[in-house]
Motif scaffolding. Structure first.
Motif, PDB file in Angstrom:
ATOM      1  N   ASP A  61     110.920 110.559 -16.083  1.00 20.97           N
ATOM      2  CA  ASP A  61     112.240 111.590 -14.770  1.00 20.97           C
ATOM      3  C   ASP A  61     113.355 112.112 -15.490  1.00 20.97           C
ATOM      4  OD1 ASP A  61     113.554 111.044 -11.641  1.00 20.97           O
ATOM      5  OD2 ASP A  61     114.702 109.823 -11.970  1.00 20.97           O
ATOM      6  N   THR A  71     112.810 104.363  -8.135  1.00 21.71           N
ATOM      7  CA  THR A  71     112.942 104.728  -9.553  1.00 21.71           C
ATOM      8  C   THR A  71     114.849 104.635  -9.874  1.00 21.71           C
ATOM      9  OG1 THR A  71     112.990 106.624  -8.918  1.00 21.71           O
ATOM     10  CG2 THR A  71     111.477 106.419 -10.585  1.00 21.71           C
ATOM     11  N   LYS A  93     108.155 102.395  -7.985  1.00 15.39           N
ATOM     12  CA  LYS A  93     107.140 103.346  -8.308  1.00 15.39           C
ATOM     13  C   LYS A  93     106.101 102.692  -9.665  1.00 15.39           C
ATOM     14  CE  LYS A  93     108.356 100.929 -12.003  1.00 15.39           C
ATOM     15  NZ  LYS A  93     108.137  99.883 -12.951  1.00 15.39           N
ATOM     16  N   PRO A  94     104.751 103.186 -10.090  1.00 21.99           N
ATOM     17  CA  PRO A  94     104.435 104.543  -9.416  1.00 21.99           C
ATOM     18  C   PRO A  94     104.118 105.068  -8.092  1.00 21.99           C
ATOM     19  CG  PRO A  94     102.997 103.629 -11.124  1.00 21.99           C
ATOM     20  CD  PRO A  94     103.572 102.755 -10.880  1.00 21.99           C
ATOM     21  N   THR A 145     104.544 112.324 -10.855  1.00 21.13           N
ATOM     22  CA  THR A 145     103.427 110.715 -10.151  1.00 21.13           C
ATOM     23  C   THR A 145     102.315 111.156 -11.288  1.00 21.13           C
ATOM     24  OG1 THR A 145     104.481 109.369  -8.600  1.00 21.13           O
ATOM     25  CG2 THR A 145     102.266 109.189  -9.466  1.00 21.13           C
ATOM     26  N   SER A 153     107.656 106.935 -15.456  1.00 22.85           N
ATOM     27  CA  SER A 153     108.211 107.383 -14.144  1.00 22.85           C
ATOM     28  C   SER A 153     109.878 106.664 -14.200  1.00 22.85           C
ATOM     29  CB  SER A 153     108.275 105.958 -12.627  1.00 22.85           C
ATOM     30  OG  SER A 153     106.972 105.693 -12.296  1.00 22.85           O
TER      31      SER A 153
END
Length: 449
Positions: free
Chosen positions: A267, A158, A131-132, A403, A263
């Motif tokens: 999430d 992630t 990530k990202p 993202t 991220s």
């Protein structure tokens, strides 16, 4: 903002007692069905230091056939651990001979993620990317669409997404246990970015810089600085960018805390609230700087109704910024957290625990039985998917939307306007000046095709 009743009852729930023993679901189709799950996946690893070294360990149960890094020191250490793997410095040349690997792990700095990932997808390789997912909104769209076309196993790194705590929190929201959620607040205490020297010391930020350096430091032995820069604008090497993750606060290489920790923390909101594309994005903070992302700022996203879920406002805070309900002391003052505000109560979560805060009118809280399967592990989930065709939970379809949204927070901040977002056209319809932050020009010799 909705506020909890002072006499509400509080239930502290940690995930340890509710982890469950559900097995991961899987489907098998096409050519993937011909593979035995016991077969070793042949993996090429791009980026072998830092997070790359951790990811390499995470997939080392498989056959590591190729290693790539612009830093010879990282490459040598990885080669010592995997002596049979071939080594490459320029990942573009890795793909000149792609018949010897089935999958790619990308752990380069953010500004080269898309460039290392897209060729793999175009060649039909499975991809795990840190990530990202990308450096910009445009790149996230390119990678998401390429992944759909490729039909391969994808996963964004992630890692906390694989934890049981997030699963139990998502189940509470999806089951309606706290009622419809109309607002959500996400905050992190990290304050890395442009700040005064005094604030940098107060925030234990070891890197202090307010402007792009005009002097050059000696390039570390074994580092190919030109390849490290990749598509980013050229500048002399300086220790404010490398080693470590110091680069991530510079707009040319990263997007600061918003895309980095966003991220992980947004999430949970994205998963629980079934989000994709916001309708509007509005940000506030110190005056934007041309070179460096801010230490503290905040963003408000407006999302429309989704199925049986009502419209919801999602708020992001970083650094010194916090939700008013937090600063007023009306919820536990966790350093970082996600607060879902439902009609019947609130859910407060961080990485490892969550807490239910019920309104007085609610007589009883009924925790849903676990229904989201336990993860095999974030890396293991991706490996299993590559071998069997099973789904992953942070695939590039999901991760691409996440993202994009995170980057849009920075676009709104840098533009200084409340953006009205047309996702299909990938345009802020009221702010043409946002285009430069949605898609940037690349250095000569680099293109994303």
């Amino acid at each position: 903002m909705s506020e909890p009743n002072a006499t509400r009852r509080t239930f502290l729930q940690t995930t340890a007692a509710a982890a469950g023993t559900l097995a991961a679901t899987a489907y098998v189709s096409g050519d993937e069905a011909k593979k035995s799950p016991k077969d070793k996946l042949r993996i090429a690893v791009i980026g072998c230091g830092g997070r790359g070294g951790s990811n390499l360990k995470g997939v080392s149960s498989e056959e590591i056939v190729a290693l790539c890094d612009v830093n010879q020191q990282n490459l040598s250490r990885a080669k010592d651990a995997h002596p049979k793997a071939r080594t490459v410095i320029d990942y573009r040349h890795l793909y000149d001979n792609a018949d010897d690997f089935d999958a790619v792990v990308v752990s380069t700095p953010e500004h080269t993620h898309a460039f290392a990932t897209l060729p793999a997808l175009q060649l039909g390789k499975h991809v795990y990317c840190e990530k990202p997912l990308t450096h910009s909104v445009y790149e996230a769209r390119v990678i998401r669409e390429a992944a759909v076309k490729a039909g391969v196993a994808t996963q964004m790194g992630t890692q906390i997404h694989a934890g049981d705590n997030y699963r139990r929190a998502v189940e509470i929201v999806h089951s309606g246990a706290i009622g419809p959620v109309r607002e959500c607040h996400v905050w992190v205490d990290r304050a890395w970015g442009r700040q005064s020297k005094a604030d940098a010391e107060r925030n234990n930020d070891r890197v202090y810089a307010e402007e792009r350096p005009t002097t050059a430091d000696p390039i570390p032995e074994g580092l190919n600085w030109d390849l490290w820069l990749g598509p980013a604008p050229y500048r002399p090497f300086n220790n404010v960018y490398f080693p470590g993750s110091k680069w991530y606060r510079w707009w040319d290489f990263g997007n600061g805390t918003m895309s980095d920790l966003g991220s992980h923390w947004i999430d949970l909101a994205f998963w629980a609230l079934k989000l994709e594309s916001p309708l509007t994005i509005e940000a506030s903070g110190p005056p934007p700087h041309a070179e460096i992302a801010p230490a503290s700022m905040q963003v408000k996203y407006e999302y429309g109704a989704r199925g049986d879920m009502p419209a919801v406002d999602v708020h992001w805070y970083q650094g010194d910024n916090k939700p008013k309900i937090w600063t007023d002391g009306k919820i536990p003052q966790w350093r970082s957290g996600v607060l879902f505000v439902g009609d019947n109560g609130m859910l407060l979560s961080d990485y490892g625990k969550h807490m239910i805060l019920l309104d007085q009118k609610v007589q009883e809280f009924q925790r849903p039985e676990p229904f989201i399967p336990k993860s095999l592990g974030h890396h293991a989930e991706w490996i299993h998917a590559a071998k069997t065709g099973a789904p992953t939970t942070c695939n590039f379809e999901y991760a691409g939307w996440l993202t994009e949204a995170n980057h849009l927070g920075n676009v709104a901040y840098r533009t200084g306007k409340k953006l009205e977002w047309d996702a299909a056209a990938m345009k802020a319809t009221n702010a043409p000046e946002a285009d430069q932050f949605i898609r940037r020009e690349y250095r000569d010799g680099w293109s994303l095709t």
